[in-house]
Design an enzyme around this catalytic site. Structure first.
Site, PDB file in Angstrom:
ATOM      1  N   LYS A 195       0.310   5.115   8.429  1.00 16.51           N
ATOM      2  CA  LYS A 195       0.990   5.380   7.155  1.00 16.51           C
ATOM      3  C   LYS A 195      -0.022   5.487   6.019  1.00 16.51           C
ATOM      4  CE  LYS A 195       2.160   2.055   4.734  1.00 16.51           C
ATOM      5  NZ  LYS A 195       1.596   1.257   3.605  1.00 16.51           N
ATOM      6  N   LYS A 246      -7.098   1.495  -3.294  1.00 11.40           N
ATOM      7  CA  LYS A 246      -6.793   1.054  -1.938  1.00 11.40           C
ATOM      8  C   LYS A 246      -7.027   2.180  -0.937  1.00 11.40           C
ATOM      9  CE  LYS A 246      -5.375  -1.550   1.450  1.00 11.40           C
ATOM     10  NZ  LYS A 246      -4.060  -2.204   1.533  1.00 11.40           N
ATOM     11  N   THR A 288       0.873  -1.170   0.000  1.00 11.53           N
ATOM     12  CA  THR A 288       0.000   0.000   0.000  1.00 11.53           C
ATOM     13  C   THR A 288       0.911   1.221   0.000  1.00 11.53           C
ATOM     14  OG1 THR A 288      -1.755  -1.154   1.171  1.00 11.53           O
ATOM     15  CG2 THR A 288      -1.810   1.250   1.229  1.00 11.53           C
TER      16      THR A 288
END
Length: 297
Positions: free
Chosen positions: A245, A177, A102
């Protein structure tokens, strides 16, 4: 197993909680695997099943036709793929790089441009479904890049997931995502507040989930992570530090595109609090602990 005797030479970099079971599916499907991880012991189960250890990303790139990476954060992706001794610098024309981390859409676009200049193909293909999805090969995989490249690796991706979707040009996988992570961020806050309310009202959390987990409030967060909260299980399947993150990437992309995501920003602040309280290596369901402290528990 969905596919067998595929017989491809596949490289795999990143054999952590997600990467190891994903790679194992490819190994057991009859592929020849070349693996690298910064901590070699985390690849031991794969080597026991026949995967070949490589001493560097460059060595993986030299041996494999298709090289997969699934790493911690964008700087890791940049180093492993674009670094001096990285994958791209040691991949011959015609090879394919598939980054399943990701990561940042802009970095995926850069990788695709640099790869194309060398005659190498590149895809961004982040996943969702967590450790269970990785273990059971039921991941959703969202792919960005050239459609022709996607078609070349579709059979490989189908071994690891049951919902493999081409989303568009380079970076589109990561954008998709981010949509998922934004949704999870809101859902987990709702699940935590719901269960904390149940606790304060003196109710059994599992019994509450039995009811609301089948109604209009049903979600993977309440039915999956909620059960773990009810049992006091805050061990990680997905680390808080990695979720922070991910939210940071989404917020940065929103800023770049000049729009506001106030719900995500609020959820991010709760998780920053979790980090400050030392919970960064717990699972994302440990947000419940933050709400306990906020309320004097």
């Amino acid at each position: 197993m969905k596919e067998r005797n595929m017989g491809k030479k596949i490289g795999w970099i990143g054999t952590g909680v997600m990467g190891s079971p994903m790679c194992m599916h490819l190994l057991k499907a009859g592929n020849e695997l070349f693996v690298f991880n910064r901590t070699k012991s985390k690849a031991s189960s794969l080597m026991e099943e026949g995967a070949a250890w490589c001493n560097s990303p460059a060595e993986v790139a030299g041996n494999a036709e298709v090289i997969f990476t699934i790493l911690g954060a964008p700087p890791d992706v940049e180093e492993i793929i674009l670094g001096r001794d990285g994958v791209l610098g040691n991949a011959d024309p015609g090879k394919i790089i598939v980054d399943m981390t990701t990561s940042e859409p802009a970095l995926a676009e850069r990788i695709a441009r640099d790869a194309s200049a060398k005659g190498v193909e590149a895809l961004d293909a982040p996943v969702t479904g967590g450790h269970v999805g990785a273990r059971e090969a039921t991941l959703a995989i969202m792919v960005g890049g050239e459609k022709e490249t996607f078609d070349k690796v579709r059979d490989i991706l189908n071994v690891m997931g049951n919902n493999v979707q081409y989303r568009g040009a380079a970076g589109a996988g990561h954008h998709t995502k981010m949509c998922n992570q934004i949704l999870v961020a809101g859902n987990i806050v709702g699940a935590v507040e719901s269960l904390f309310y149940a606790y304060k009202a003196g109710m059994d959390l599992n019994e509450v989930i039995d009811v609301i987990g089948t109604g209009s409030g049903a979600s993977a967060c309440i039915n999956g992570l909620g059960r773990r909260i009810a049992e006091g299980d805050f061990n990680p399947k997905f680390f808080i530090k990695y979720f922070v993150k991910d939210m940071g990437i989404a917020l940065a992309e929103a800023k770049r595109m000049n729009f506001s995501l106030p719900g995500l920003a609020l959820a991010n602040q709760f998780y920053i609090s979790a980090m400050a309280q030392g919970y960064e290596n717990l699972g994302i369901q440990a947000l419940y602990k933050v709400f306990e402290r906020m309320n004097g528990e």
